[in-house]
Design a protein around this motif. Structure first.
Motif, PDB file in Angstrom:
ATOM      1  N   ARG A  15       0.850  -1.199   0.000  1.00 57.26           N
ATOM      2  CA  ARG A  15       0.000   0.000   0.000  1.00 57.26           C
ATOM      3  C   ARG A  15       0.885   1.248   0.000  1.00 57.26           C
ATOM      4  O   ARG A  15       1.540   1.527   1.003  1.00 57.26           O
ATOM      5  N   PRO A  16       0.931   2.004  -1.085  1.00 52.38           N
ATOM      6  CA  PRO A  16       1.731   3.240  -1.083  1.00 52.38           C
ATOM      7  C   PRO A  16       1.364   4.118   0.111  1.00 52.38           C
ATOM      8  O   PRO A  16       0.184   4.296   0.420  1.00 52.38           O
ATOM      9  N   SER A  17       2.393   4.645   0.778  1.00 53.40           N
ATOM     10  CA  SER A  17       2.158   5.402   2.011  1.00 53.40           C
ATOM     11  C   SER A  17       3.111   6.586   2.080  1.00 53.40           C
ATOM     12  O   SER A  17       3.852   6.751   3.046  1.00 53.40           O
ATOM     13  N   ARG A  20       1.955  12.325   4.102  1.00 49.71           N
ATOM     14  CA  ARG A  20       0.676  13.026   3.939  1.00 49.71           C
ATOM     15  C   ARG A  20      -0.302  12.257   3.045  1.00 49.71           C
ATOM     16  O   ARG A  20      -1.358  12.747   2.706  1.00 49.71           O
ATOM     17  N   GLU A  21       0.078  11.016   2.639  1.00 53.36           N
ATOM     18  CA  GLU A  21      -0.803  10.168   1.836  1.00 53.36           C
ATOM     19  C   GLU A  21      -0.829   8.761   2.427  1.00 53.36           C
ATOM     20  O   GLU A  21      -0.805   7.774   1.703  1.00 53.36           O
ATOM     21  N   GLU A  22      -0.926   8.662   3.753  1.00 49.47           N
ATOM     22  CA  GLU A  22      -0.785   7.378   4.440  1.00 49.47           C
ATOM     23  C   GLU A  22      -2.109   6.666   4.686  1.00 49.47           C
ATOM     24  O   GLU A  22      -2.155   5.657   5.401  1.00 49.47           O
ATOM     25  N   ILE A  67       4.684   5.300   9.714  1.00 52.45           N
ATOM     26  CA  ILE A  67       4.140   4.484   8.629  1.00 52.45           C
ATOM     27  C   ILE A  67       4.339   5.118   7.261  1.00 52.45           C
ATOM     28  O   ILE A  67       4.015   4.493   6.246  1.00 52.45           O
ATOM     29  N   ASP A  68       4.846   6.343   7.199  1.00 51.56           N
ATOM     30  CA  ASP A  68       5.025   6.993   5.896  1.00 51.56           C
ATOM     31  C   ASP A  68       6.381   6.643   5.302  1.00 51.56           C
ATOM     32  O   ASP A  68       7.312   6.232   5.999  1.00 51.56           O
ATOM     33  N   THR A  69       6.476   6.792   3.999  1.00 53.41           N
ATOM     34  CA  THR A  69       7.725   6.554   3.281  1.00 53.41           C
ATOM     35  C   THR A  69       8.022   7.745   2.370  1.00 53.41           C
ATOM     36  O   THR A  69       7.150   8.561   2.075  1.00 53.41           O
ATOM     37  N   LEU A  94       9.470  -0.905  -0.736  1.00 54.67           N
ATOM     38  CA  LEU A  94       9.594   0.456  -0.226  1.00 54.67           C
ATOM     39  C   LEU A  94       9.056   0.534   1.201  1.00 54.67           C
ATOM     40  O   LEU A  94       7.937   0.122   1.473  1.00 54.67           O
ATOM     41  N   GLY A  95       9.859   1.057   2.115  1.00 51.02           N
ATOM     42  CA  GLY A  95       9.462   1.165   3.504  1.00 51.02           C
ATOM     43  C   GLY A  95       9.739  -0.075   4.327  1.00 51.02           C
ATOM     44  O   GLY A  95       9.433  -0.101   5.523  1.00 51.02           O
ATOM     45  N   SER A  96      10.324  -1.109   3.721  1.00 48.98           N
ATOM     46  CA  SER A  96      10.603  -2.337   4.474  1.00 48.98           C
ATOM     47  C   SER A  96      11.594  -2.069   5.593  1.00 48.98           C
ATOM     48  O   SER A  96      11.432  -2.543   6.727  1.00 48.98           O
TER      49      SER A  96
END
Length: 349
Positions: A15-17, A20-22, A67-69, A94-96
């Motif tokens: 899930r793209p996060s 500001r789009e989390e 939780i954001d990347t 991404l974000g792992s």
């Protein structure tokens, strides 16, 4: 809980996060926690849960990660949003590493620690906007929480405790001169004025240096001036990146700088100060007993917005953050869960 943590991390990666789009990841985590029977508090895309039997007479310990990347950089050879588990026990996505592994490891530790009564209240906060130091992230969530005595901040540190962290202040400088014709050497060159100040930023050293963080670092990182080759510029603008240690607040640095340079300087913010937790703190003492090595972190995190003692510690490695083909070693998550529990179970603040 290790395998559950891996499953949750894979769902987060998918899930793209972006900052500001989390919403997608926040919605997913809220559903997971509610299925586990927790009452989930939410403010924007910040989520938190509290261990049973909250007692206002006990100190409150905060577990936190974000939780954001960032957005994926160029050079990925894999789909950043498709969790890919390699034969070598690496999980790509991404974000792992920054900071999904910390989120799922802290959540697993929270569940384990909540099964027995502790000498503290425990809150797990998954926050947003960390990568942009946004005001709707942890800073906003903390206003809705009870007073916090101590925080564990999950970031990729190789499970070594960062007991100090450099702060950040960005200055915009403007040197003002007077325009004139370059052929007749008229006017006052704003670049020359700016160069004097830039030399000062390059050479000046604030006297107090930190054992963990070293000196205050000041770097001029951007400069802009001039309209065409034959006009003496009447304005030169430059940007300074300042990384503070625990001996100086950003306001103190700003006042000293403003009195030293000729250019007009304005701070974008004073919010992101340096932090330091003494090595005599009970949590740090436990880390030392486990053979951990306290260090000072040059990189910024949500610690900068926490007005209480905190230590940054989490699985992964900072040099994998914001890179192509970001990954986490799966054994790092298992180690993180076990280490968090060892550090926190029975801790007295």
């Amino acid at each position: 809980m290790f395998y559950e943590a891996i499953d949750i991390l894979k769902e987060m990666i998918s899930r793209p996060s972006f900052s500001r789009e989390e919403d997608g990841v926040a919605d997913y985590l809220q559903q997971v926690w509610q299925k586990e029977g927790y009452e989930v508090n939410r403010k924007g895309n910040n989520l938190w849960i509290t261990s049973p039997g909250f007692n206002p007479k006990k100190p409150t310990l905060l577990l936190n990660s974000h939780i954001d990347t960032v957005k994926p950089v160029e050079g990925w050879t894999k789909d950043p949003f498709t969790p890919e588990e390699g034969d070598d026990d690496k999980l790509y996505g991404l974000g792992s590493n920054d900071a999904g592994a910390s989120v799922v490891s802290l959540y697993a530790a929270f569940r384990i620690l909540s099964q027995t009564e502790q000498a503290y209240n425990l809150i797990f906060l998954a926050s947003c906007e960390e990568e942009v130091s946004g005001k709707e992230g942890v800073e906003s969530a903390l206003k809705a929480l009870p007073p916090i005595a101590f925080a564990v901040v999950g970031e990729p540190t190789g499970m070594q405790p960062a007991v100090a962290e450099k702060g950040l202040m960005v200055l915009d400088g403007t040197a003002i001169g007077k325009a004139g014709h370059a052929a007749r050497n008229e006017g006052v060159n704003a670049i020359s004025i700016a160069m004097e100040d830039i030399r000062w930023f390059h050479s000046f050293r604030f006297p107090d240096e930190s054992d963990f963080l070293g000196p205050v670092n000041m770097s001029v990182t951007m400069i802009h001036a001039g309209t065409q080759h034959n006009v003496i510029p009447d304005k030169c603008e430059f940007t300074v990146d300042i990384r503070s240690n625990e001996f100086y607040s950003n306001e103190q640095l700003y006042e000293r700088i403003r009195n030293e340079v000729k250019s007009d300087v304005k701070a974008r913010s004073f919010r992101l100060n340096s932090t330091r937790t003494d090595t005599s703190h009970p949590f740090v003492k436990r880390a030392l007993l486990l053979g951990k090595e306290p260090f000072g972190s040059p990189t910024l995190s949500d610690q900068a917005l926490m007005p209480f003692p905190s230590v940054k510690i989490g699985p992964g490695n900072s040099n994998r953050s914001h890179t192509a083909d970001e990954y986490i070693w799966l054994p790092e998550i298992r180690e993180a869960i076990e280490t968090y529990v060892k550090l926190l179970d029975g801790l007295k603040l």
